[in-house]
Design a protein around this motif. Structure first.
Motif, PDB file in Angstrom:
ATOM      1  N   ALA A 134       0.807  -1.132   0.047  1.00 47.18           N
ATOM      2  CA  ALA A 134       0.108  -0.069   0.022  1.00 47.18           C
ATOM      3  C   ALA A 134       0.744   1.293  -0.041  1.00 47.18           C
ATOM      4  N   GLY A 135       2.121   1.166   0.745  1.00 44.81           N
ATOM      5  CA  GLY A 135       2.917   2.438   0.832  1.00 44.81           C
ATOM      6  C   GLY A 135       3.450   2.585  -0.518  1.00 44.81           C
ATOM      7  N   LEU A 136       3.844   1.689  -1.216  1.00 48.95           N
ATOM      8  CA  LEU A 136       4.435   1.890  -2.532  1.00 48.95           C
ATOM      9  C   LEU A 136       3.220   2.581  -3.595  1.00 48.95           C
ATOM     10  N   GLY A 137       2.444   2.006  -3.419  1.00 46.00           N
ATOM     11  CA  GLY A 137       1.101   2.470  -4.428  1.00 46.00           C
ATOM     12  C   GLY A 137       0.940   3.748  -4.114  1.00 46.00           C
ATOM     13  N   GLY A 138       0.631   4.025  -2.626  1.00 48.58           N
ATOM     14  CA  GLY A 138       0.239   5.295  -2.531  1.00 48.58           C
ATOM     15  C   GLY A 138       1.464   6.627  -2.659  1.00 48.58           C
ATOM     16  N   ALA A 139       2.801   6.024  -2.573  1.00 49.96           N
ATOM     17  CA  ALA A 139       3.806   7.218  -2.584  1.00 49.96           C
ATOM     18  C   ALA A 139       3.822   7.494  -4.276  1.00 49.96           C
ATOM     19  N   VAL A 176       6.883  16.560   5.085  1.00 53.85           N
ATOM     20  CA  VAL A 176       6.420  15.550   4.059  1.00 53.85           C
ATOM     21  C   VAL A 176       6.297  14.093   4.707  1.00 53.85           C
ATOM     22  N   LEU A 177       7.405  13.838   5.446  1.00 46.53           N
ATOM     23  CA  LEU A 177       7.658  12.533   6.229  1.00 46.53           C
ATOM     24  C   LEU A 177       6.244  12.371   7.250  1.00 46.53           C
ATOM     25  N   LEU A 178       6.269  13.550   8.046  1.00 47.89           N
ATOM     26  CA  LEU A 178       5.284  13.744   9.271  1.00 47.89           C
ATOM     27  C   LEU A 178       3.802  13.392   8.721  1.00 47.89           C
ATOM     28  N   PHE A 179       3.420  14.101   7.583  1.00 45.64           N
ATOM     29  CA  PHE A 179       2.276  13.822   7.016  1.00 45.64           C
ATOM     30  C   PHE A 179       2.115  12.740   6.208  1.00 45.64           C
ATOM     31  N   ALA A 180       3.071  12.226   5.559  1.00 48.96           N
ATOM     32  CA  ALA A 180       3.060  10.799   4.953  1.00 48.96           C
ATOM     33  C   ALA A 180       2.741   9.555   5.761  1.00 48.96           C
ATOM     34  N   ALA A 181       3.156   9.774   7.082  1.00 45.23           N
ATOM     35  CA  ALA A 181       3.125   8.797   8.178  1.00 45.23           C
ATOM     36  C   ALA A 181       2.022   9.015   9.014  1.00 45.23           C
ATOM     37  N   SER A 182       1.154   9.923   8.890  1.00 42.92           N
ATOM     38  CA  SER A 182      -0.251  10.099   9.531  1.00 42.92           C
ATOM     39  C   SER A 182      -1.353  10.012   8.535  1.00 42.92           C
ATOM     40  N   PRO A 183      -2.479   9.859   9.437  1.00 41.22           N
ATOM     41  CA  PRO A 183      -3.875   9.980   8.557  1.00 41.22           C
ATOM     42  C   PRO A 183      -4.003  11.217   7.869  1.00 41.22           C
ATOM     43  N   PRO A 213      13.576  17.905  -5.011  1.00 37.75           N
ATOM     44  CA  PRO A 213      13.792  16.670  -5.533  1.00 37.75           C
ATOM     45  C   PRO A 213      12.878  15.524  -5.652  1.00 37.75           C
ATOM     46  N   LEU A 214      12.372  15.091  -6.713  1.00 34.46           N
ATOM     47  CA  LEU A 214      11.467  14.215  -6.906  1.00 34.46           C
ATOM     48  C   LEU A 214      11.821  12.535  -6.129  1.00 34.46           C
ATOM     49  N   TRP A 215      12.941  12.423  -6.548  1.00 27.69           N
ATOM     50  CA  TRP A 215      13.302  11.277  -6.012  1.00 27.69           C
ATOM     51  C   TRP A 215      13.583  11.138  -4.444  1.00 27.69           C
ATOM     52  N   LYS A 216      13.900  12.199  -4.013  1.00 32.33           N
ATOM     53  CA  LYS A 216      13.900  12.297  -2.426  1.00 32.33           C
ATOM     54  C   LYS A 216      12.620  12.391  -1.930  1.00 32.33           C
ATOM     55  N   LEU A 217      11.535  12.936  -2.663  1.00 35.88           N
ATOM     56  CA  LEU A 217      10.030  12.789  -2.311  1.00 35.88           C
ATOM     57  C   LEU A 217       9.549  11.697  -2.143  1.00 35.88           C
ATOM     58  N   LEU A 218       9.949  10.848  -3.219  1.00 38.25           N
ATOM     59  CA  LEU A 218       9.180   9.333  -3.406  1.00 38.25           C
ATOM     60  C   LEU A 218      10.065   8.556  -2.297  1.00 38.25           C
ATOM     61  N   ILE A 219      11.058   8.829  -1.933  1.00 32.86           N
ATOM     62  CA  ILE A 219      11.796   7.947  -0.877  1.00 32.86           C
ATOM     63  C   ILE A 219      10.966   8.138   0.363  1.00 32.86           C
ATOM     64  N   ILE A 220      10.907   9.453   0.730  1.00 32.48           N
ATOM     65  CA  ILE A 220      10.393   9.825   1.914  1.00 32.48           C
ATOM     66  C   ILE A 220       8.754   9.388   2.026  1.00 32.48           C
ATOM     67  N   GLN A 221       7.979   9.653   0.749  1.00 34.67           N
ATOM     68  CA  GLN A 221       6.824   8.976   0.851  1.00 34.67           C
ATOM     69  C   GLN A 221       6.601   7.636   1.096  1.00 34.67           C
ATOM     70  N   ILE A 222       7.431   6.839   0.513  1.00 33.08           N
ATOM     71  CA  ILE A 222       7.466   5.334   0.806  1.00 33.08           C
ATOM     72  C   ILE A 222       7.621   4.935   2.234  1.00 33.08           C
ATOM     73  N   ILE A 223       8.626   5.873   2.911  1.00 32.75           N
ATOM     74  CA  ILE A 223       8.869   5.299   4.225  1.00 32.75           C
ATOM     75  C   ILE A 223       7.663   5.731   5.288  1.00 32.75           C
ATOM     76  N   GLY A 224       7.106   6.888   4.826  1.00 34.36           N
ATOM     77  CA  GLY A 224       6.063   7.308   5.503  1.00 34.36           C
ATOM     78  C   GLY A 224       4.941   6.715   5.371  1.00 34.36           C
ATOM     79  N   LYS A 225       4.584   6.271   4.224  1.00 36.93           N
ATOM     80  CA  LYS A 225       2.981   5.720   3.989  1.00 36.93           C
ATOM     81  C   LYS A 225       3.164   3.959   4.431  1.00 36.93           C
ATOM     82  N   THR A 226       4.307   3.427   4.020  1.00 38.07           N
ATOM     83  CA  THR A 226       4.579   2.385   4.564  1.00 38.07           C
ATOM     84  C   THR A 226       4.361   2.223   5.930  1.00 38.07           C
ATOM     85  N   THR A 227       4.897   3.030   6.771  1.00 41.69           N
ATOM     86  CA  THR A 227       4.575   3.102   8.285  1.00 41.69           C
ATOM     87  C   THR A 227       3.499   3.275   8.470  1.00 41.69           C
ATOM     88  N   LEU A 228       2.771   4.030   7.879  1.00 40.33           N
ATOM     89  CA  LEU A 228       1.222   4.419   8.274  1.00 40.33           C
ATOM     90  C   LEU A 228       0.547   3.123   7.916  1.00 40.33           C
TER      91      LEU A 228
END
Length: 227
Positions: A81-86, A124-131, A147-162
């Motif tokens: 779900a985190g990969l898809g969401g990111a 970005v990380l805080l919001f990605a890891a929260s509802p 930078p898009l690559w940084k954003l994607l990595i952080i989104q994957i980490i945050g949303k996978t955690t969530l």
């Protein structure tokens, strides 16, 4: 100038078409839980991807996600779900980028202060890891050319955690699940407000004032900004 504006319009048009097609695909193929659960982790990935690509219907895949929590390891399900969401956040990112391209003048200084990227990525990380809805953050990230690559990595980490936590505790972490109509209405209001904020950040004069205000607020709460 015309070439730059055309490119900006193409970016915005591409993002709108992507969001519209994603919503259509969701309704046609992925919202039937009984049939979609047969696709397993791939179904969760695709449902999360298309839900986030719509921008206004990010939570539509949650019922399918929750239906599979007893069948898969929480971390594996959360990662799917985190990969898809990111990757689904690309629509909002390119909306922000398109607005920036359309409104920024050639004379405008597009160099982003280092502290904006630093603290912006933390946000970005805080919001990605929260509802919490992260539409404003992603739109701003696009308009500020994070930078898009940084954003994607952080989104994957945050949303996978969530979503991993969501797989463990079930619907509690997603608060009260509203109806599709209610969610899309609220998300549309948030999107409109986010676009207005994004426009304000993209105009040079309002952007400088907003950055100055941000510095003052952060200094008052004890956060030092390195020039």
């Amino acid at each position: 100038m015309e070439t730059k504006l055309l490119r900006a319009l193409l970016i915005l048009l591409g993002a709108v078409i992507t969001a519209s097609l994603s919503l259509l695909i969701l309704y046609e193929n992925l919202l039937n839980i009984d049939s979609s659960r047969n696709y397993g982790l791939i179904g969760v990935f695709l449902a999360a991807l298309f839900s986030h690509l719509t921008v206004i219907a990010r939570g539509l895949f949650i019922p399918l996600f929750l239906a599979l929590t007893e069948s898969y390891n929480p971390m594996i399900l959360g990662l799917a779900a985190g990969l898809g969401g990111a990757f689904g956040e690309l629509t909002a990112y390119y909306w922000g980028l398109g607005i920036k391209e359309a409104l920024a003048s050639n004379k405008q200084n597009n160099n982003m202060p280092k502290w904006v990227e630093k603290y912006g990525l933390i946000a970005v990380l805080l919001f990605a890891a929260s509802p919490l809805p992260d539409t404003p953050i992603i739109l701003l990230a696009g308009s500020l050319r994070f930078p898009l690559w940084k954003l994607l990595i952080i989104q994957i980490i945050g949303k996978t955690t969530l979503y991993s936590l969501g797989a463990v505790v079930g619907g509690l972490i997603f608060m009260e699940l509203s109806s599709v109509a209610e969610e899309m209405t609220v998300s549309t209001i948030i999107l409109i407000a986010s676009i207005i904020l994004c426009i304000a950040v993209s105009w040079s004069k309002s952007r400088e004032k907003l950055l100055e205000l941000s510095v003052k607020i952060m200094s008052k709460i004890g956060i030092r900004i390195e020039k």
